[in-house]
Design a protein around this motif. Structure first.
Motif, PDB file in Angstrom:
ATOM      1  N   ASN B  19     -28.524  -4.513  15.791  1.00  0.00           N
ATOM      2  CA  ASN B  19     -27.060  -4.741  15.882  1.00  0.00           C
ATOM      3  C   ASN B  19     -26.163  -3.804  14.956  1.00  0.00           C
ATOM      4  OD1 ASN B  19     -27.212  -6.868  17.567  1.00  0.00           O
ATOM      5  ND2 ASN B  19     -27.922  -8.131  16.118  1.00  0.00           N
ATOM      6  N   ASP B  21     -23.587  -1.997  14.191  1.00  0.00           N
ATOM      7  CA  ASP B  21     -22.176  -1.750  15.099  1.00  0.00           C
ATOM      8  C   ASP B  21     -21.522  -0.686  14.585  1.00  0.00           C
ATOM      9  OD1 ASP B  21     -20.265  -2.633  12.715  1.00  0.00           O
ATOM     10  OD2 ASP B  21     -21.620  -4.077  12.692  1.00  0.00           O
ATOM     11  N   ASN B  71     -29.756  -3.167  20.330  1.00  0.00           N
ATOM     12  CA  ASN B  71     -28.097  -3.348  20.400  1.00  0.00           C
ATOM     13  C   ASN B  71     -27.601  -2.234  19.281  1.00  0.00           C
ATOM     14  OD1 ASN B  71     -26.106  -4.305  21.516  1.00  0.00           O
ATOM     15  ND2 ASN B  71     -25.862  -6.102  20.059  1.00  0.00           N
ATOM     16  N   CYS B  74     -23.059  -1.555  18.779  1.00  0.00           N
ATOM     17  CA  CYS B  74     -22.349  -2.719  19.590  1.00  0.00           C
ATOM     18  C   CYS B  74     -20.919  -2.721  18.647  1.00  0.00           C
ATOM     19  CB  CYS B  74     -22.965  -4.190  19.215  1.00  0.00           C
ATOM     20  SG  CYS B  74     -23.381  -4.328  17.806  1.00  0.00           S
ATOM     21  N   GLY B  75     -20.010  -3.481  19.371  1.00  0.00           N
ATOM     22  CA  GLY B  75     -18.604  -3.849  18.755  1.00  0.00           C
ATOM     23  C   GLY B  75     -17.704  -2.678  19.135  1.00  0.00           C
ATOM     24  N   SER B  76     -16.677  -2.369  18.126  1.00  0.00           N
ATOM     25  CA  SER B  76     -15.796  -1.187  18.619  1.00  0.00           C
ATOM     26  C   SER B  76     -15.952  -0.302  19.533  1.00  0.00           C
ATOM     27  CB  SER B  76     -14.984  -1.091  17.363  1.00  0.00           C
ATOM     28  OG  SER B  76     -14.265   0.179  17.496  1.00  0.00           O
ATOM     29  N   ILE B  98     -28.856  -0.091  23.801  1.00  0.00           N
ATOM     30  CA  ILE B  98     -27.570   0.630  23.369  1.00  0.00           C
ATOM     31  C   ILE B  98     -26.471  -0.051  24.020  1.00  0.00           C
ATOM     32  CG2 ILE B  98     -26.385   2.712  22.835  1.00  0.00           C
ATOM     33  CD1 ILE B  98     -28.996   4.321  23.037  1.00  0.00           C
ATOM     34  N   ALA B  99     -25.421  -0.419  23.300  1.00  0.00           N
ATOM     35  CA  ALA B  99     -24.432  -1.248  23.797  1.00  0.00           C
ATOM     36  C   ALA B  99     -23.492  -0.266  24.575  1.00  0.00           C
ATOM     37  CB  ALA B  99     -23.381  -1.728  22.662  1.00  0.00           C
ATOM     38  N   ASP B 100     -22.783  -0.981  25.784  1.00  0.00           N
ATOM     39  CA  ASP B 100     -22.236  -0.594  26.842  1.00  0.00           C
ATOM     40  C   ASP B 100     -21.376   0.639  26.627  1.00  0.00           C
ATOM     41  OD1 ASP B 100     -24.033  -2.089  28.690  1.00  0.00           O
ATOM     42  OD2 ASP B 100     -22.419  -3.451  29.090  1.00  0.00           O
ATOM     43  N   ILE B 101     -20.627   0.155  25.841  1.00  0.00           N
ATOM     44  CA  ILE B 101     -19.432   1.354  25.470  1.00  0.00           C
ATOM     45  C   ILE B 101     -19.765   2.336  24.787  1.00  0.00           C
ATOM     46  CG2 ILE B 101     -16.850   1.546  24.794  1.00  0.00           C
ATOM     47  CD1 ILE B 101     -16.525  -1.224  24.981  1.00  0.00           C
TER      48      ILE B 101
END
Lengths: 475, 203
Positions: B19, B21, B71, B74-76, B98-101
Motif C-alpha cells: 500500500n 500510496d 497495491n 494507491c490513492g490520489s 499496482i493500483a489502477d490509476i
C-alpha cells in the motif's frame, strides 16, 4: 433473446467507439477539472497546437488550493496563486465553464457536478482526481485519470482503456440504526481490503444501498477507490430521479421523460454475469473509525485496536506494525482513549448539506471540548448559503466549530489547513495516509456524526456515547 | 512521440511495504507546481529523511527499478508521482499489484508497470535486498522478467494491452486516437439529446 447485461456493460457499450486488442476507445460525456492536475495538460495541448475538442463538455472549479478561512481569503503561497491564475487563463482561452475561488458557484468539483445536475445516469465522467468515483452514485461510469489522460480527453473527448472487469458487491443484512453511509463504506473497505477492487468497477447492490439517500450513495461510491476499484456505481432508481428533477442542468420537459425511460433501462438485467460477485454482511455494523494509515484499517467506535495475531496475512501484519508505529498506537488500545486534537467535517466524501445537518443535530445545544480545534468546511458555496439559511452555521459556531468557506481543505492539506505533527484528528474525509493532513498528522476517518460527538468529548466517540443535554446549561 | 521501450536492465530498490500510496511517493505539497519536470527531490520525500532508507544507499545510486509490496501507487490520481519516479531515474515498477490509476499513468512517462505473482516478487525482493548490484532484466516486448540471482528466468509478467502497445511503439496516444476522428464524429452525431452541456454562460 438478448444476453442479460450489467449496468456497467450497458454504459460501457453505449460509449464504445472502437474496440481493439490494445483496448477500447470510449467517449467521455463530461470532463471535470481542478486547478492542481490540469495546468500541465493544458500546457501540453498548447505546445502541440491542439484544440479543446468539446469545451461544452468541460467544467472547472478551484478546490484543492483555495483557503477556507474568514473573508479576505488569502491564498497561502505564490504557487497556489499561480495554479489558480493558470486555470482561470486556460478556461478563458478555451471557453470552459469555470467557478473560480470565492465565486458564488465555487465548490469541490465532485460536489458541484451533482449539485448542478451535470452528473446523470448512464454517463461517462472523468476528472484528474481519484474521487471522481463519487459521481457513480447516479449510475454513471466515473473515474479519476492522470494528467496525460486529461490532455487526451481535452484533445479527443475519448480515452483508450482496457475494459474494466465488473464486480458486484451486495450488502446484505440490516445495519445498526446509528450506521451512516460512511460507516458502511469503511466496513466494505475493511472486508474488500485496499486492493480488493483493483481492475474492477463495482456495482453496489442490496437493500442497504437502495435505502441510502443520494448523498449517502455518493459517500459510498466516493470511497470505492479506497478499496482499489476504479469506481463504484449504484443503479439509478426513483431516489436518483427525485434528486435530479429540477436541478439546473437536468433534462426538462419532454426530454426529462425520455431520459427517465432510458435511465430505467440501465439497471443490471436479472441473470447478468459479473466477473466477480461478493456479498458483505453488514448486520449490526455501526459507527466505525480507522486506527491505521489506510482506510481498510478500521474498527467499530468503542472497540480496541486489533491484536497483531488477528491479521490473516504476513503482509497485513507488517502493514499494521508500520501503521501503529506512525500513529503512535499499540494493539489492544481502546480507540476511545485516543486524545483528539483536531476535528474536520467536510470533503467530497462528507461535505454535503445532509452531512452538515447530521453533524449539527448532534451538536445542537452542546459545546465542543476546549482541547479540540474543530472546523467545518461546506462542500460548495451553495451548500454554505443553504446551511446559513437553515441556521446550521449558528449551531456549529455556538458549539465552538469554525464555520469555513468551501474547498478540499484538510482532506488534502494543500491550502494551509493542516493537523500539527504527531496530533490525532478525526476527519470525515477519505484518506488516513501518512502525512495526508500535514506532515506527521495522525488521521482517524469517521462519519460526520462521529466527528461531532468526538469534538464534544475530546476523544473518539459516537453520538450514543454523549450524555443527555442538561437544559439549564445548554444554550 | 516517446522513445519506444523494449529492454530495461538495471539494479533495483527493494521496497517490501504494501500500500505505498501516491502521497508517500510524492507528498501533496509537490503538486503545487505547474511544471512537468523537476520532481526528483520530492520522491519519497518523507521517508528519505531517514538515512537508512533504501534510496539513500550509495551502492544503489544507479538503480532504475523499484520492486515493491502489493497495491503500489494507491490513492490520489496525481501523475506528479510518476514525474517524480521518472525524474529520479526509475524506468520500471515491479509489484504483485499496482493500483489502477497509477498503473495507467506510469507508461505515459515511459515507465513500465510490471505485475508478477507475489511469490516471484518476494524472490526479487530477497535477491535485490541482499545484494545492491543484482540486476533485473525486463523484456518489455516479450513481457518477461529475468533475474538469475533470484532464480527468475523469462518469467511472464502482466501488463495491460493499452500500456504495452504505447510503450513498445513509443506512440503518442493522442496522435493514435486522432486517426479515429470519423468514428468519434459518428458517435457525437448520435448522442442522447438530454445529455448536459456546459458553457461559461452558466457562471
Amino acid at each position: 433473446m438478448t444476453i442479460p447485461r450489467t449496468l456497467i456493460d450497458k454504459i460501457w457499450e453505449s460509449r464504445l467507439i472502437d474496440s481493439k486488442p490494445e483496448g477500447d476507445l470510449i467517449y467521455i460525456d463530461l470532463h471535470l477539472f481542478n486547478e492542481v492536475t490540469s495546468p500541465q495538460a493544458f500546457e501540453g495541448l498548447k505546445l502541440k497546437d491542439r484544440k479543446v475538442r468539446r469545451p461544452d463538455l468541460c467544467m472547472a472549479t478551484a478546490d484543492h488550493d483555495v483557503p477556507t478561512g474568514k473573508h479576505g481569503l488569502q491564498v497561502i503561497d505564490e504557487i497556489a496563486d499561480k495554479q489558480l491564475r493558470f486555470q482561470q487563463m486556460y478556461c478563458k482561452e478555451f471557453g470552459i465553464e469555470h467557478y473560480p475561488m470565492s465565486s458564488s458557484g465555487n465548490g469541490i468539483i465532485h460536489v458541484l457536478g451533482p449539485e448542478k445536475g451535470l452528473t446523470q445516469p448512464g454517463m461517462t465522467i472523468v476528472c484528474g482526481d481519484s474521487h471522481t468515483a463519487t459521481h457513480g452514485a447516479f449510475g454513471a461510469i466515473a473515474f479519476g485519470i492522470g494528467t496525460s489522460q486529461v490532455e487526451h480527453v481535452l484533445a479527443t473527448q475519448t480515452l483508450r482503456l482496457s475494459r474494466p472487469k465488473t464486480m458486484s458487491v451486495t450488502l446484505v443484512g440490516t445495519p445498526h440504526p446509528d450506521a451512516t453511509a460512511k460507516d458502511l463504506a469503511l466496513a466494505v473497505i475493511r472486508t474488500l481490503g485496499t486492493d480488493g477492487g483493483t481492475g474492477h468497477l463495482i456495482e453496489f447492490r442490496g437493500d442497504a444501498v437502495r435505502n441510502l439517500s443520494m448523498e449517502g450513495r455518493m459517500t459510498l461510491c466516493n470511497m470505492a477507490i479506497e478499496a482499489g476499484a476504479r469506481s463504484g456505481l449504484v443503479a439509478p432508481d426513483e431516489t436518483t430521479f427525485a434528486y435530479l428533477k429540477g436541478k439546473e442542468r437536468a433534462p426538462k420537459g419532454p426530454l426529462w421523460d425520455l431520459a427517465v425511460d432510458y435511465w430505467h433501462s440501465l439497471a443490471t438485467d436479472p441473470g447478468a454475469q459479473f466477473d466477480k460477485e461478493i456479498e458483505i454482511d453488514i448486520t449490526e455494523v455501526g459507527p466505525m473509525v480507522t486506527w491505521g494509515v489506510n482506510p481498510a484499517q478500521s474498527v467499530p467506535v468503542g472497540s480496541k485496536i486489533p491484536a497483531l495475531e488477528s491479521f490473516a496475512t504476513k503482509s497485513e501484519r507488517e502493514a499494521a506494525v508500520a501503521a501503529l508505529s506512525y500513529m503512535g498506537l499499540e494493539p489492544g488500545v481502546s480507540v476511545s482513549d485516543i486524545p483528539i486534537h483536531t476535528v474536520f467535517i467536510g470533503s467530497c466524501t462528507n461535505g454535503r448539506l445532509e452531512d452538515l445537518q447530521a453533524a449539527a443535530k448532534v451538536l445542537e445545544g452542546r459545546k465542543i471540548s476546549s482541547s479540540v480545534r474543530s472546523l467545518v468546511v461546506p462542500g460548495s458555496a451553495s451548500i454554505k448559503r443553504e446551511a446559513e439559511r437553515l441556521g446550521i452555521d449558528k449551531v456549529f459556531s455556538e458549539a465552538g466549530f469554525e464555520w469555513r468557506s468551501p474547498g478540499c481543505s484538510m482532506c488534502v492539506g494543500m491550502n494551509g489547513d493542516i493537523v500539527p505533527p504527531g496530533k490525532h484528528s478525526t476527519s470525515t474525509s477519505n484518506r488516513n495516509f501518512e502525512g495526508r493532513q500535514g506532515a506527521g498528522a495522525r488521521t482517524h476517518l469517521v462519519s460526520p456524526e462521529t466527528a461531532a460527538a468526538t469534538a464534544i468529548l475530546g476523544r473518539i466517540a459516537s453520538p450514543s456515547d454523549l450524555p443527555p443535554i442538561n437544559k439549564k446549561e445548554g444554550k | 512521440m516517446m522513445e519506444p521501450v523494449s529492454i530495461i536492465k538495471g539494479s533495483a530498490y527493494p521496497l517490501p511495504r504494501s500500500n505505498i500510496d501516491t502521497d508517500q511517493i510524492l507528498p501533496a505539497k509537490w503538486m503545487k507546481r505547474v511544471e512537468r519536470t523537476g520532481y526528483e527531490n520530492g520522491l519519497f520525500e518523507i521517508w528519505r529523511q531517514d538515512p537508512s532508507f533504501i534510496t539513500n544507499d550509495p551502492e544503489r545510486s544507479q538503480a532504475s527499478i523499484i520492486v515493491a509490496g502489493e497495491n503500489f501507487g494507491c490513492g490520489s490520481s496525481r501523475q506528479h508521482a510518476v514525474w517524480a519516479l521518472r525524474d529520479f531515474g526509475i524506468r520500471a515498477i515491479i509489484s504483485s499489484s499496482i493500483a489502477d490509476i497509477h498503473r495507467g499513468n506510469l507508461p505515459q512517462e515511459g515507465i513500465v508497470p510490471i505485475e508478477l505473482a507475489q511469490d516471484v516478487v518476494e524472490l526479487l525482493l530477497a535477491a535485490t535486498g541482499v545484494n545492491p548490484r543484482v540486476e533485473i532484466e525486463i523484456n518489455v516486448t516479450d513481457r518477461t522478467v529475468t533475474c538469475a540471482e533470484a532464480g527468475v528466468f523469462a518469467m511472464p509478467f502482466r501488463i495491460d494491452n493499452v500500456s504495452h502497445f504505447n510503450l513498445i511503439h513509443g506512440y503518442d496516444p493522442i496522435d493514435v486516437t486522432l486517426t479515429f476522428e470519423k468514428s468519434i464524429e459518428t458517435h457525437e452525431s448520435s448522442r442522447d439529446p438530454w445529455l448536459p452541456q456546459c458553457s461559461p454562460e452558466f457562471v
